[in-house]
Structures are given as structure tokens and as C-alpha cells.
Design an enzyme around this catalytic site. Structure first.
Site, PDB file in Angstrom:
ATOM      1  N   ALA A 448      24.324  36.074  31.227  1.00 15.74           N
ATOM      2  CA  ALA A 448      24.736  36.854  32.388  1.00 15.74           C
ATOM      3  C   ALA A 448      23.864  36.403  33.547  1.00 15.74           C
ATOM      4  O   ALA A 448      22.758  35.902  33.337  1.00 15.74           O
ATOM      5  CB  ALA A 448      24.541  38.333  32.124  1.00 15.74           C
ATOM      6  N   GLY A 494      24.839  36.360  27.283  1.00 17.84           N
ATOM      7  CA  GLY A 494      26.236  36.725  27.486  1.00 17.84           C
ATOM      8  C   GLY A 494      27.191  35.584  27.149  1.00 17.84           C
ATOM      9  O   GLY A 494      28.352  35.823  26.826  1.00 17.84           O
ATOM     10  N   GLU A 497      27.714  35.742  23.526  1.00 17.44           N
ATOM     11  CA  GLU A 497      28.501  36.954  23.256  1.00 17.44           C
ATOM     12  C   GLU A 497      29.975  36.757  23.591  1.00 17.44           C
ATOM     13  O   GLU A 497      30.850  37.186  22.838  1.00 17.44           O
ATOM     14  CB  GLU A 497      27.914  38.130  24.057  1.00 17.44           C
ATOM     15  CG  GLU A 497      26.548  38.535  23.515  1.00 17.44           C
ATOM     16  CD  GLU A 497      25.846  39.563  24.385  1.00 17.44           C
ATOM     17  OE1 GLU A 497      25.716  39.319  25.606  1.00 17.44           O
ATOM     18  OE2 GLU A 497      25.415  40.597  23.868  1.00 17.44           O
TER      19      GLU A 497
HETATM   20  N1  DAK Z   1      21.369  33.582  35.438  1.00 17.91           N
HETATM   21  C1  DAK Z   1      21.206  33.099  36.675  1.00 17.91           C
HETATM   22  N2  DAK Z   1      20.806  31.840  36.945  1.00 17.91           N
HETATM   23  C2  DAK Z   1      20.542  31.057  35.879  1.00 17.91           C
HETATM   24  C3  DAK Z   1      20.688  31.485  34.541  1.00 17.91           C
HETATM   25  C4  DAK Z   1      21.132  32.824  34.334  1.00 17.91           C
HETATM   26  N3  DAK Z   1      21.337  33.321  33.152  1.00 17.91           N
HETATM   27  N4  DAK Z   1      20.347  30.474  33.733  1.00 17.91           N
HETATM   28  C5  DAK Z   1      20.019  29.422  34.531  1.00 17.91           C
HETATM   29  N5  DAK Z   1      20.141  29.777  35.815  1.00 17.91           N
HETATM   30  C6  DAK Z   1      19.880  28.960  36.997  1.00 17.91           C
HETATM   31  C7  DAK Z   1      18.394  28.723  37.158  1.00 17.91           C
HETATM   32  O1  DAK Z   1      17.771  29.828  37.810  1.00 17.91           O
HETATM   33  C8  DAK Z   1      18.399  27.458  38.015  1.00 17.91           C
HETATM   34  O2  DAK Z   1      18.692  27.836  39.346  1.00 17.91           O
HETATM   35  P1  DAK Z   1      17.880  27.183  40.601  1.00 17.91           P
HETATM   36  O3  DAK Z   1      16.462  27.476  40.318  1.00 17.91           O
HETATM   37  O4  DAK Z   1      18.215  25.714  40.505  1.00 17.91           O
HETATM   38  O5  DAK Z   1      18.451  27.872  41.781  1.00 17.91           O
HETATM   39  C9  DAK Z   1      19.610  26.690  37.498  1.00 17.91           C
HETATM   40  O6  DAK Z   1      20.423  27.662  36.808  1.00 17.91           O
HETATM   41  C10 DAK Z   1      19.237  25.597  36.501  1.00 17.91           C
HETATM   42  O7  DAK Z   1      18.404  26.176  35.514  1.00 17.91           O
HETATM   43  P2  DAK Z   1      17.039  25.483  35.013  1.00 17.91           P
HETATM   44  O8  DAK Z   1      16.397  24.745  36.122  1.00 17.91           O
HETATM   45  O9  DAK Z   1      16.257  26.539  34.308  1.00 17.91           O
HETATM   46  O10 DAK Z   1      17.628  24.418  33.972  1.00 17.91           O
HETATM   47  P3  DAK Z   1      16.942  23.878  32.665  1.00 17.91           P
HETATM   48  O11 DAK Z   1      17.838  22.841  32.114  1.00 17.91           O
HETATM   49  O12 DAK Z   1      15.530  23.522  32.917  1.00 17.91           O
HETATM   50  O13 DAK Z   1      16.949  25.131  31.640  1.00 17.91           O
HETATM   51  C11 DAK Z   1      17.992  26.971  30.482  1.00 17.91           C
HETATM   52  C12 DAK Z   1      18.172  25.605  31.230  1.00 17.91           C
HETATM   53  C13 DAK Z   1      19.356  27.506  30.170  1.00 17.91           C
HETATM   54  C14 DAK Z   1      17.214  26.739  29.206  1.00 17.91           C
HETATM   55  C15 DAK Z   1      17.192  27.933  31.390  1.00 17.91           C
HETATM   56  O14 DAK Z   1      17.781  27.935  32.708  1.00 17.91           O
HETATM   57  C16 DAK Z   1      17.172  29.348  30.871  1.00 17.91           C
HETATM   58  O15 DAK Z   1      16.421  29.658  29.940  1.00 17.91           O
HETATM   59  N6  DAK Z   1      17.955  30.237  31.513  1.00 17.91           N
HETATM   60  C17 DAK Z   1      17.993  31.635  31.170  1.00 17.91           C
HETATM   61  C18 DAK Z   1      18.809  31.859  29.944  1.00 17.91           C
HETATM   62  C19 DAK Z   1      18.862  33.301  29.575  1.00 17.91           C
HETATM   63  O16 DAK Z   1      17.826  33.995  29.475  1.00 17.91           O
HETATM   64  N7  DAK Z   1      20.069  33.832  29.331  1.00 17.91           N
HETATM   65  C20 DAK Z   1      20.254  35.193  28.968  1.00 17.91           C
HETATM   66  C21 DAK Z   1      20.449  36.027  30.209  1.00 17.91           C
HETATM   67  S1  DAK Z   1      20.590  37.780  29.890  1.00 17.91           S
HETATM   68  C22 DAK Z   1      26.152  43.065  29.643  1.00 17.91           C
HETATM   69  C23 DAK Z   1      26.762  41.867  29.662  1.00 17.91           C
HETATM   70  C24 DAK Z   1      26.036  40.705  29.486  1.00 17.91           C
HETATM   71  C25 DAK Z   1      24.683  40.772  29.329  1.00 17.91           C
HETATM   72  C26 DAK Z   1      24.069  41.992  29.313  1.00 17.91           C
HETATM   73  C27 DAK Z   1      24.808  43.133  29.463  1.00 17.91           C
HETATM   74  N8  DAK Z   1      26.898  44.257  29.754  1.00 17.91           N
HETATM   75  C28 DAK Z   1      28.310  44.168  29.785  1.00 17.91           C
HETATM   76  C29 DAK Z   1      26.270  45.522  29.614  1.00 17.91           C
HETATM   77  C30 DAK Z   1      23.971  39.529  29.153  1.00 17.91           C
HETATM   78  C31 DAK Z   1      22.689  39.347  29.410  1.00 17.91           C
HETATM   79  C32 DAK Z   1      22.196  37.971  29.435  1.00 17.91           C
HETATM   80  O17 DAK Z   1      22.867  37.041  29.170  1.00 17.91           O
END
Ligand code: DAK
Length: 674
Positions: A448, A494, A497
Site C-alpha cells: 500500500a 498489500g 494480499e
Molecule cells: N509506498 C510508497 N512508496 C513506495 C513504496 C510503498 N509501499 N515502496 C517503494 N516506494 C517508493 C520509494 O519510496 C521510492 O520513492 P522515491 O524515494 O524514489 O521517491 C521508490 O518507490 C523506489 O523505492 P526504493 O528506492 O526503496 O527501491 P529499492 O529497489 O531500493 O527497494 C523495496 C525496493 C520494495 C525493497 C523498498 O522500496 C521497500 O522496502 N518498500 C517498502 C515495502 C513495504 O514496506 N511494503 C508494505 C507497505 S504496508 C489495508 C490495505 C492495505 C494495506 C493495509 C491496510 N486496508 C484495506 C485496511 C497494506 C499495507 C502495506 O502494504
């Protein structure tokens, strides 16, 4: 070995021209393809250009090695897979040829006549022209269907944008292949209709003309106009500076003069540019960090004039139907790193944008006023700019989430668009099944959108986001038609999911870092079914370990665990379409997720090493997993949603989200376990 993709094998790529851009194009190819043992040959008749080009490419490779961007064996691999030669016979055996010679039509035609004699009839021939229509470049080719233009942007090895311009004779299969091929090797290809200058250069060159007009009208000198332009249009440097840096003044002069005849009479070479070229000088521009004074009235006047020009130019292209609003926004924001035009118009109001265009057109005839812009302004609605694309491939509906700058992270806009497409798929009897995928070669969906989630202040906003997410996942699961997830890269949070709501999942072979539920890193638990569907798909122990430690798994592990149905060599989307069709026809029956309570739900989960992660959030994750396992899936999801909301009562939730937004994904939050 070679790069095999969609029934084609690429073992050799040739780049013609070792001038400004050829070596950079070659560098991109060799960077992404040397691991497949693909050779890249750069051909130029000028030996000094070859030497300079080779030195430039090797210097960039060495620099990448020093900064750690390239591993030592990649540095060696790249250098050993690129050849610079003046011998055109070295083109023999090339499967793809990219011509990047000077922008000179007779020269390009001559080169292609020569190439055609040397390569096989199957080889694809492209021209990195920046303006010329493919029909003009390739009209003498014997086999025209395999030719098209591919326009790269500076710096070509790093700027992912690329305009793909098929001509009237280009075979649609060639265009489709090139679109998917470039996407697979990390570019952002955007298809543009054949018209002089394509989509980007009338903007780049037209804005220089508009800046000159501001100077001519006495609104400011070149320094002032450059400064205001960069501020108003969101550019890193203003148009005058950009032209000095890229040496683009002569090309722009030529382009503007051609556009006068091919596009409309507003385009012309201004006297100031002619004089500048005659005197072989550069524009006078602000020095680095120089403070430029402009009165507020003049700043407003320059900004509005430039906005009028910008909006007029892009909307004229909409009228010419060479590109869509969504494609244009993405293309401009990536290629030129400036405010995307249609989002920009939405932010100032489409009515206001129309007024600016009308005023500009009156002042500078014969700039046309776009019909589409007028219609949009009259409708009172903003431009539609989609982050999710939909295409019907015969009987299969293909949904593509396209937010490459955020690794396709899903936000409330994406959820709404997904819901719309689910309705189309459900209600169209000619669609038998669907596929959902992410744009690019890196991510299916990286989760997300954390930046959006972190900005949710009011509980009502949080509820709205959660509701849209839940509707989207439920819609996918209850589509009534098979839907296959083509997981082209990271499927995190997400993303994982959404994939689990699908009937089946396929992923590329050999991804080391692939799928997972990293929410606990952010002080969250999975909120879109992760705590419920993951145990049902991969078993309690594995699911709990993945959710509690946030550790991602590889595609091989995902296959072993049962999270995906297949690992695919080649184009994962193509395979997903075939699988979706087979499932719809009853030829394949994938194991579906258990909707009832699970047997043997343990009372307690084994201890895991949480490292720096929050104990408070872990307790909530464990609660959701254990309680949900004893419930039906529907009840488990409701329970998860309730516990997800509880995360906001913890200090660690704020700490985790703030840490991501301020310090990025790689930084570990300092949780306090409350
Ligand atoms: N959201 C927003 N931006 C994101 C992102 C995300 N999830 N993942 C990556 N980006 C953005 C980064 O901020 C970066 O942006 P800039 O800094 O260039 O502006 C760009 O994408 C490239 O990312 P990286 O520079 O980090 O790229 P790398 O290859 O070095 O790393 C990575 C890729 C995927 C390993 C890393 O970006 C990472 O760890 N990202 C976070 C992954 C994460 O934690 N995902 C889970 C998010 S929480 C719900 C529905 C859904 C959810 C909850 C509730 N309801 C219906 C209640 C879901 C929650 C989640 O998914």
C-alpha cells in the site's frame, strides 16, 4: 545463452552511431543484457567517435563499479560484451538494431539500406530519431513491418522514458514486442502516434520558443525567464539552461522550423535563436545558486504565459490523438522531470487552463485552441489520469497497475480504478477470465502507498482508505471469473494480499527477493487479508514467520510454500493469460483458498527473534493470525480489520510510518514497544 522473450531470441544488439547518445544506449543494453551473454556492437564510420564513445562508456562503467552500483564481475561482464567497430559487416547476426546517427533523413535512409542487406529478415530495426516520422525513415525498406522509431531521453542509460513510434506499416506484433521488451529491460515505453516531433519534443522545443517570446515581450531577460520557467513548470533547470547543457539549440532550431510546417504556424525559429546560433554562443542563464530578482507582477505574467503555451501544445496533441492523458503525464514527468501536464491542469483547474490557452492563442496566432480542452473545461470535470490500465486481449481482461515511481504501490485512487475494472470484467460476457499485473520489471506492487497512509490524519480518511482496499480485494476474490496474478516482481504487503485474492499466481523464475508481508516494519499488521489468507495458503508456521519477521521469500520458496502456482521463464504476463484461459475452460483447476475455519489452529505461536521490531505490534499480528484461523475467512477478515485499527493506538505505529516517510525503506525504525 541469449535473452529469450515472447518467442524471440536476442543474442546480439547493434547500435549505429557513437556520437552523443549511441554509447549511452549501448550502455543500457549491455548493463541489462550482458548477464544473458548478449553482445552489443556499436558501429560508426568515424574512428575518433568510436574511441570517444568507448572511453565514455567504459568511464561510466568504472564509475558504477567504484560507487558500488555495479558489482566487480558486472563491470568485467559489461566491458567484455561491448564492441566498438567501424566495420558494418559486424552488424551481421544482430537481432535488434538501434540507429542513433545524426538527425538527417537522407543519412538515416542510407544507413537502413545498408543494414537491411546485412541482417536477417527477422531482425527488428529501429531509429532513435527525435522527430522524424517512421514512414519517412523506413519508406525504402523491403520489409517495413519490422521497423519503428524508439526515441530515448538524456541520459539514455538512466532515463527510463522511451517513446515508441510505430509507422503505418509497422507490424502490430513488432510494436507489441518492443513495448514488452523495453518494459522487461527496465524502461518505461510509451506508445506515441506518428507525427513530426512525436509527443515530447514539441513540448521541449516549444517551451524554449515560449520563453524567447516572453523575453521579446519585455517580461524579463533570459535569466529571469529561465528562473521563473523552472519554478512555474517544476523543472530542475529552466529551458535556456537545459538547451545550453544539452547543446540542443541547433536541433531545436531545426525542429521548430519543421514543426511550423508539420504541426502549426505558431512554431517558428525566433530571431534570438537564429542570432545565438550565428554567433555560436550560449543563452545567458542564472549561475548555480545565483539569486534572480523578478517582480511578482512579472513572475505572474511569465508563469501564465508559459502555462498557456504548455497546455496549448499538449492539448493540441490530444486533438491529434497521438497520445492519451495518462501516457502523456507519465512520459513528461519521467522524460523531462517536469510537472505532468494534465495533473498540472487539474491542479490549477481545467477552466483556468482553458482561459490561459485562449489568452495565449489570441496573443500568438495561429496557436490553435484545443477542442478537447474546451470540451473538458465545459464539462466542469478534471482530466482523467489513470494509474491502472485495462486492455482486452481477446477473451481476457488485463489489468495493469502503473505507478513506476512508487513501485506500483496501491493508493485509494488505484483501489477505485481497480473496482471499476472489476465491474467491467464481471459485466462483459465476452471476457472469460482476467489477469492482474504491475508495470515494469521490478515490482508487481510494493505494498500500500505508505506515503498516503502516513498522511491519513482523520479516522474518516483511514476508514475510507481501508474500505476501498477491502472492496478491491473482495471484488477480485469474488469476481465470478478466474483471475491470475502475473507477479512481475516484488509482491509486498498489500501487493501480496491482492495476489492472494486471485485464483492463481505466477512469477518469474529466480527472483531472490520476491514476496512478503513487511508491514510490521512500519508499525502495522497486514490489513487486507494477509493474516488470514497467507496461513490458508502456506500454513500457519510459515505464514506466522513471514508476517512476524517481515522477511521476504524468493520465488522458488513461494513455489515450494504454495504461494504461487508456477515460476515462469520468459514473459510472465503471456503465461498468465494462457493460464487464465485454461482455468476458464476448465483445463486447469488450481487449489482454491479455504473459506472455512482452519483445522489444527495452535493456541500459541512459537517464539521468533523479532530483532528491532515492535513487540506491541507483534502481539496484534499474533492475535489476528490465531483468532482468524478459527473463524471463516469472512469473519477472520473483519477481525483483522478491527485489529489493524488497533495499530493506531500504539506509539510504534507512528514511529514506523514516520520512519519510512522521512528516512526511506531501508532504515530501521526505533520502536519503543508500546
Ligand atoms: N509506498 C510508497 N512508496 C513506495 C513504496 C510503498 N509501499 N515502496 C517503494 N516506494 C517508493 C520509494 O519510496 C521510492 O520513492 P522515491 O524515494 O524514489 O521517491 C521508490 O518507490 C523506489 O523505492 P526504493 O528506492 O526503496 O527501491 P529499492 O529497489 O531500493 O527497494 C523495496 C525496493 C520494495 C525493497 C523498498 O522500496 C521497500 O522496502 N518498500 C517498502 C515495502 C513495504 O514496506 N511494503 C508494505 C507497505 S504496508 C489495508 C490495505 C492495505 C494495506 C493495509 C491496510 N486496508 C484495506 C485496511 C497494506 C499495507 C502495506 O502494504
Amino acid at each position: 545463452m541469449a535473452f529469450s522473450f515472447r518467442g524471440r531470441t536476442i543474442s546480439k544488439v547493434a547500435v549505429i552511431g557513437s556520437g552523443q547518445i549511441g554509447p549511452d544506449i549501448a550502455l543500457h543494453f549491455v548493463k541489462v543484457l550482458h548477464g544473458f551473454d548478449v553482445y552489443v556492437t556499436v558501429v560508426d564510420i568515424a574512428t575518433d567517435a568510436l574511441e570517444k564513445g568507448k572511453a565514455k562508456l567504459f568511464k561510466k562503467v568504472d564509475k558504477g563499479g567504484q560507487t558500488g552500483a555495479f558489482k566487480p564481475n558486472d563491470v568485467e561482464g559489461m566491458k567484455s560484451h561491448v564492441i566498438f567497430t567501424s566495420d558494418y559487416n559486424e552488424l551481421k547476426g544482430a537481432d535488434l538494431v538501434v540507429e542513433a546517427a545524426t538527425e538527417d533523413l537522407p543519412l538515416k535512409k542510407r544507413i537502413f539500406r545498408q543494414i537491411e542487406e546485412l541482417v536477417s529478415p527477422e531482425a527488428i530495426l529501429t531509429s532513435n530519431s527525435s522527430h522524424l516520422e517512421p514512414e519517412r525513415i523506413f519508406d525504402e525498406l523491403k520489409i517495413k513491418g519490422r521497423s519503428l522509431c524508439t526515441h530515448y531521453f538524456f541520459p539514455a542509460e538512466r532515463n527510463p522514458a522511451i517513446e515508441i513510434i510505430p509507422g503505418k506499416d509497422t507490424d502490430s506484433k513488432t510494436t507489441d514486442f518492443m513495448m514488452r521488451f523495453y518494459e522487461a529491460i527496465g524502461k518505461i515505453p510509451i506508445k506515441v502516434g506518428s507525427r513530426y516531433g512525436y509527443a515530447v519534443d514539441p513540448v521541449f522545443e516549444g517551451l524554449l520558443l515560449a520563453c524567447v517570446q516572453c523575453v521579446d515581450a519585455g517580461l524579463g531577460d533570459t535569466k529571469q525567464v529561465d528562473y521563473v520557467a523552472s519554478k512555474a513548470l517544476g523543472l530542475n533547470v529552466g529551458p535556456f539552461t537545459a538547451h545550453n547543457l544539452t547543446g540542443g539549440n541547433p536541433i531545436t532550431a531545426h525542429g521548430l522550423s519543421e514543426m511550423h510546417d508539420s504541426l502549426n504556424g505558431w512554431f517558428r525559429v525566433p530571431e534570438r535563436l537564429k542570432k545565438l546560433l550565428e554567433s555560436k554562443s550560449d543563452w545567458e542563464v542564472p549561475g548555480r545558486g545565483e539569486k534572480i530578482e523578478v517582480s511578482p507582477e512579472k513572475e505572474k505574467a511569465i508563469s501564465e504565459e508559459l502555462m498557456g503555451a504548455y497546455f496549448a501544445i499538449v492539448c493540441d496533441m490530444l486533438d491529434a490523438e497521438i497520445i492519451t492523458t495518462s501516457d502523456f503525464d507519465l512520459l513528461i514527468s519521467v522524460a523531462l522531470d517536469m510537472k505532468p501536464p494534465f495533473s498540472f491542469m487539474n491542479s490549477v483547474g481545467v477552466k483556468k487552463a482553458f482561459e490561459l490557452v485562449e489568452t495565449f492563442a489570441k496573443k500568438y496566432p495561429p496557436m490553435p485552441v484545443s477542442k478537447k480542452l474546451k470540451e473538458q473545461a465545459d464539462s466542469g470535470k478534471p482530466w482523467e489520469i489513470l494509474d491502472v490500465l485495462f486492455e482486452k486481449k481477446d477473451d481476457i481482461g488485463v489489468i495493469t497497475i502503473r505507478r513506476p515511481k512508487a513501485l506500483n504501490a496501491v493508493n485509494s485512487k488505484v483501489f477505485s480504478e481497480l473496482n471499476g475494472y472489476c465491474d467491467i470484467i464481471k459485466n462483459d460476457p465476452t471476457i472469460k477470465a482476467a489477469v492482474i499485473t504491475g508495470f515494469g520489471n521490478k515490482a508487481f506492487v510494493a505494498g500500500a502507498d505508505i506515503k498516503e497512509m502516513a498522511g491519513l490524519k482523520e479516522p474518516a480518511q483511514g476508514e475510507h482508505f481501508a474500505r476501498l482496499g477491502q472492496i478491491a480485494s473482495a471484488e477480485l476474490e469474488k469476481l465470478g471469473k478466474p483471475i491470475v496474478a502475473a507477479l512481475n516482481g516484488f509482491a509486498l504487503g498489500g501487493g501480496c494480499e491482492l495476489a492472494m485474492c486471485c485464483t492463481a499466481r505466477v512469477a518469474p523464475k529466480g527472483l531472490k527477493f520476491f514476496a512478503g508481508q513487511p508491514e510490521v516494519n512500519l508499525g502495522l499488521i497486514p490489513g487486507m487479508g494477509g493474516t488470514q489468507r497467507l496461513p490458508r495458503l502456506v500454513g500457519f508456521e510459515r505464514a506466522a514467520e513471514m508476517i512476524r519477521t517481515a522477511r521476504p521469500i524468493s520465488s522458488a520458496q513461494a513455489l515450494e510454500y504454495g504461494l504461487i502456482n508456477e515460476e515462469v521463464g520468459g514473459d510472465v504476463l503471456e503465461r498468465a493469460i494462457v493460464l487464465a484461459r485454461d482455468i476458464a475452460a476448465g483445463k486447469v483447476k488450481p487449489k482454491l483458498i479455504e473459506m472455512g475455519p482452519l483445522p489444527n489452529v495452535p493456541d500459541k505461536l512459537p517464539d521468533v527473534d523479532l530483532g528491532h521490531l515492535s513487540k506491541a505490534i507483534d502481539a496484534l499480528a499474533v492475535q489476528a493470525i490465531l483468532e482468524g484461523g478459527k473463524m471463516t475467512l469472512d469473519d477472520g477478515l473483519k477481525n483483522e480489520a478491527h485489529i489493524f485499527g488497533q495499530c493506531w493506538t500504539k506509539e510504534d505505529n507512528r514511529i514506523g510510518l514516520k520512519n519510512f516517510v522521512e528516512k526511506g525503506a531501508k532504515s530501521k525504525a526505533e520502536f519503543v514497544h508500546r
